[in-house]
Design an enzyme around this catalytic site. Structure first.
Site, PDB file in Angstrom:
ATOM      1  N   CYS A 336     -32.374  39.723  53.901  1.00  0.00           N
ATOM      2  CA  CYS A 336     -32.801  40.605  52.954  1.00  0.00           C
ATOM      3  C   CYS A 336     -33.235  40.186  51.568  1.00  0.00           C
ATOM      4  CB  CYS A 336     -31.863  41.598  52.819  1.00  0.00           C
ATOM      5  SG  CYS A 336     -30.003  41.343  53.057  1.00  0.00           S
ATOM      6  N   ARG A 365     -24.452  31.918  60.081  1.00  0.00           N
ATOM      7  CA  ARG A 365     -23.456  32.528  59.611  1.00  0.00           C
ATOM      8  C   ARG A 365     -22.246  31.726  60.316  1.00  0.00           C
ATOM      9  NH1 ARG A 365     -24.696  38.943  60.674  1.00  0.00           N
ATOM     10  NH2 ARG A 365     -26.524  38.720  59.641  1.00  0.00           N
ATOM     11  N   GLN A 383     -32.770  36.863  64.021  1.00  0.00           N
ATOM     12  CA  GLN A 383     -32.894  38.554  63.818  1.00  0.00           C
ATOM     13  C   GLN A 383     -34.162  39.216  63.880  1.00  0.00           C
ATOM     14  OE1 GLN A 383     -30.475  39.167  60.176  1.00  0.00           O
ATOM     15  NE2 GLN A 383     -28.962  40.423  61.091  1.00  0.00           N
ATOM     16  N   ASP A 385     -35.665  41.275  62.356  1.00  0.00           N
ATOM     17  CA  ASP A 385     -35.306  41.990  60.943  1.00  0.00           C
ATOM     18  C   ASP A 385     -36.405  42.748  60.314  1.00  0.00           C
ATOM     19  OD1 ASP A 385     -33.287  42.855  59.210  1.00  0.00           O
ATOM     20  OD2 ASP A 385     -32.861  40.685  58.506  1.00  0.00           O
ATOM     21  N   HIS A 387     -37.336  45.148  56.580  1.00  0.00           N
ATOM     22  CA  HIS A 387     -36.643  45.948  55.402  1.00  0.00           C
ATOM     23  C   HIS A 387     -37.837  46.837  54.776  1.00  0.00           C
ATOM     24  CE1 HIS A 387     -34.218  42.487  55.653  1.00  0.00           C
ATOM     25  NE2 HIS A 387     -33.113  43.226  55.442  1.00  0.00           N
ATOM     26  N   LYS A 471     -24.627  53.120  57.373  1.00  0.00           N
ATOM     27  CA  LYS A 471     -25.578  52.674  58.420  1.00  0.00           C
ATOM     28  C   LYS A 471     -25.492  53.523  59.555  1.00  0.00           C
ATOM     29  CE  LYS A 471     -22.666  48.779  59.756  1.00  0.00           C
ATOM     30  NZ  LYS A 471     -22.347  48.687  61.310  1.00  0.00           N
ATOM     31  N   HIS A 517     -32.525  48.664  55.603  1.00  0.00           N
ATOM     32  CA  HIS A 517     -32.367  47.639  56.292  1.00  0.00           C
ATOM     33  C   HIS A 517     -32.469  47.971  57.903  1.00  0.00           C
ATOM     34  CE1 HIS A 517     -30.283  44.966  53.092  1.00  0.00           C
ATOM     35  NE2 HIS A 517     -30.235  46.186  52.816  1.00  0.00           N
TER      36      HIS A 517
END
Length: 645
Positions: A336, A365, A383, A385, A387, A471, A517
């Protein structure tokens, strides 16, 4: 004698002498309730049935088929296990024994490892303790007295827990010879446990710290009936057959190399084919949905994560920063902040919004060694991902679009069942979240309104939100009924403000956008692991690394078999030619073991008629097919991404 007034869930009230237990209240309603109830809730606090009621309070009885009841039942089963361990192995020192989603575990410090034979002995002893119908007796100690008692017993792990977590006066529970520092509540007695099974033993560490005491963790499960337990054990056996770690090796899909380090995935060519198919579908659909694709660095300056708040709220999951010249850089745990900097790279107008930035971004991570699990829990993963930066009035439409996109993912990849959860903040722990109470309430209301408008049933999950906003999670349910957390759609009003994001609105003034997100597959690695287990490695034709294998009956049929392979390859079909000097049945068996969807036999008859004899992976002999019919049929299966064929 003073009395107390008890209020029941239907609003009715009744007076009892002060000190009346919850069990006595249940008996006053009826013997069936008293026999079935496992615990009670007084003023929203869970208590044992033996708990004395000292003041006016609302009461609710906790029944076996409720989530709270099952958790208490399984926690009591963990205590039953510990009692059995101390009966048979007095050299063992208990650690902690919580209930889990599918059962329970208990950790023990013991120099000699537990064996499978030990588990069998423990199960027998547990059944003896069930038949003895031992009470779960709640007792109280002041802290100093309790520490001395557990020191005398030699329970150094319990002493440490009491020192750290106990109130000045704390509760403990006695079950037979076992005494445990525990807040409870518990079921009335061991005789209430109907079906319990020990599953395995594994290594663990005290408090999850690999530098602390090595422990042995005994896993078990408990159900309210023998049938439920048998169904669960059947599912476990089926899960073993589908284990993605075993199939990943057998089908040559991926590996984890000790030389490189745990939690890091190597995609082999066959696994890479499936990853490419997933990525190609994703890219096509992102284009249709109005996303722009970007790429961000794997490491960025640490101050970026300080601004985002990750160093405050997420530090334990981040790798340590790297010194670079006179600065510090951080391997990114999230994508992000990178997308935020793309947004911030120039002045934005309301006419541009919503802006949807997507990336297959690899993140890192820190996961402790004890929790990593194949593709499901790793240290480096990619990911899918995205945004979305939008005006507040655009938010609900964007969230709705993300949820619909998630349902499209499920349908495309063959998942027809799912569960939806709405994760909200814990109102009792505001320190865990960024932003004001009013902002959180507005954000949660927006997500709830969106799900209601879409007629999507959901489960409300207080305390499960991320630090920057509430979320929506979509959990798919696989072929054997297991839910998997993959898709998440998260509302964020914090990061745009932290990074000073703006857009020029129609009124000519600068305003702060809101942010969504969203990850549909979760991570590509985890999604791949779920796909492997859902299909037990037998992927639909469009995903299969090898879609067909051509099998010449003998060497004299090899030239024709090559022609067949070439024709399929020209049509864009992933085909292999197995011309090994092995019997046909052996080559068919090998293809089936590799989960190849279609086996195409080429012999004299096939040459003469210009086709192949088809064997399907699932149903066997499918008869002769002319090539001019077979190739378009197979091409259509692939192009339509057919799950069933």
């Amino acid at each position: 004698m003073p009395s107390v007034r008890v209020t029941f869930p239907d609003g009715a009230t009744k007076e009892f002498p002060q000190g009346t237990t919850a069990l006595e209240v249940a008996k006053s309603i009826g013997p069936r309730l008293a026999a079935d109830a496992l615990a009670a809730k007084l003023d929203d606090r869970l208590v044992d049935l033996a708990y004395p009621i000292e003041s006016d309070a609302p009461i609710q009885f906790i029944m076996p088929n409720s989530p709270e009841g099952l958790e208490i039942y399984r926690h009591s089963s963990a205590h039953l296990l510990a009692a059995a361990v101390l009966e048979l192995f007095p050299d063992a020192h208990p650690g902690v024994g919580p209930a889990t989603e599918n059962g329970f575990y208990y950790d023990f410090y013991r120099e000699k490892p537990f064996t499978e034979e030990d588990l069998a002995k423990l199960e027998t002893k547990m059944q003896e303790l069930v038949k003895a119908d031992l009470p779960y007796e709640r007792v109280y100690y002041n802290k100093e007295e309790g520490i001395k008692l557990f020191e005398k017993m030699g329970e150094f792990l319990k002493c440490e827990l009491i020192q750290e977590k106990a109130d000045p006066v704390f509760s403990a529970y006695r079950t037979g010879k076992f005494l445990d520092f525990c807040r409870g509540p518990h079921i009335p007695s061991t005789g209430r446990i109907q079906a319990v099974k020990l599953l395995s033993v594994a290594g663990a560490h005290w408090k999850g710290d690999e530098h602390s005491h090595p422990l042995q963790r005994i896993y078990g499960t408990a159900f309210l009936s023998k049938k439920d337990l048998d169904d669960f054990l059947t599912q476990i056996e089926e899960a073993k057959k589908r284990d993605h770690r075993r199939l990943g090796t057998e089908l040559d899909l991926f590996s984890i190399q000790d030389e490189a380090g745990p939690g890091l995935i190597f995609w082999h060519p066959k696994g890479g084919v499936i990853r490419t198919e997933i990525g190609d579908w994703r890219r096509t659909e992102l284009g249709k949905a109005g996303y722009s694709r970007g790429y961000t660095p794997h490491a960025m300056r640490l101050h970026l994560w300080e601004t985002s708040g990750h160093t405050n709220f997420y530090r334990e999951n981040m790798f340590g920063p790297m010194p670079v010249e006179n600065d510090r850089y951080q391997l990114k745990p999230m994508n992000c902040p990178g997308h935020i900097l793309i947004y911030k790279s120039r002045r934005r107008s309301y006419r541009e919004l919503p802006l949807r930035f997507a990336e297959l971004g690899t993140v890192y991570r820190y996961e402790r060694s004890g929790v990593m699990h194949g593709l499901m829990r790793v240290r480096g993963f990619t990911q899918d991902d995205a945004h979305i930066f939008c005006m507040p009035e655009q938010l609900e439409a964007e969230v709705e679009s993300c949820v619909e996109f998630a349902f499209q993912v499920l349908k495309t990849f063959g998942f027809d069942r799912y569960e939806v959860e709405l994760s909200a903040r814990d109102p009792n722990h505001a320190e865990l979240y960024a932003g004001t109470v009013e902002e959180w309430e507005r954000a949660e209301a927006a997500l709830i309104e969106t799900l209601k408008r879409m007629n999507v049933p959901y489960k409300y999950m207080p305390g499960e939100a991320v630090f920057y906003g509430p979320k929506i999670d979509v959990k798919l349910v696989d072929a054997i009924g297991r839910p998997w957390q993959l898709t998440t759609v998260q509302f964020d009003f914090n990061l745009p403000r932290r990074f000073g994001l703006e857009y020029v609105a129609a009124d000519g003034h600068a305003h702060t956008p809101v942010m969504v997100h969203r990850a549909l597959l979760g991570s590509v690695e985890r999604f791949f692991g779920v796909l492997i287990e859902h299909y037990a490695g037998a992927f639909p034709v469009w995903l299969a690394p090898v879609q067909a294998v051509v099998l010449p009956i003998s060497e004299k049929h090899l030239t024709y078999a090559r022609q067949v392979s070439d024709k399929l390859r020209e049509a864009g079909i992933r085909v292999e030619l197995d011309d090994r000097n092995e019997k046909l049945n052996a080559r068919i068996r090998d293809a089936q073991l590799q989960k190849v969807p279609l086996m195409l036999v080429a012999g004299d008859r096939e040459i003469e008629r210009g086709g192949v004899s088809v064997r399907r992976r699932d149903t066997g002999d499918a008869g002769f097919r002319p090539l001019d019919e077979f190739v378009p049929w197979l091409r259509e299966l692939i192009d339509t991404r057919a799950v069933k064929w």
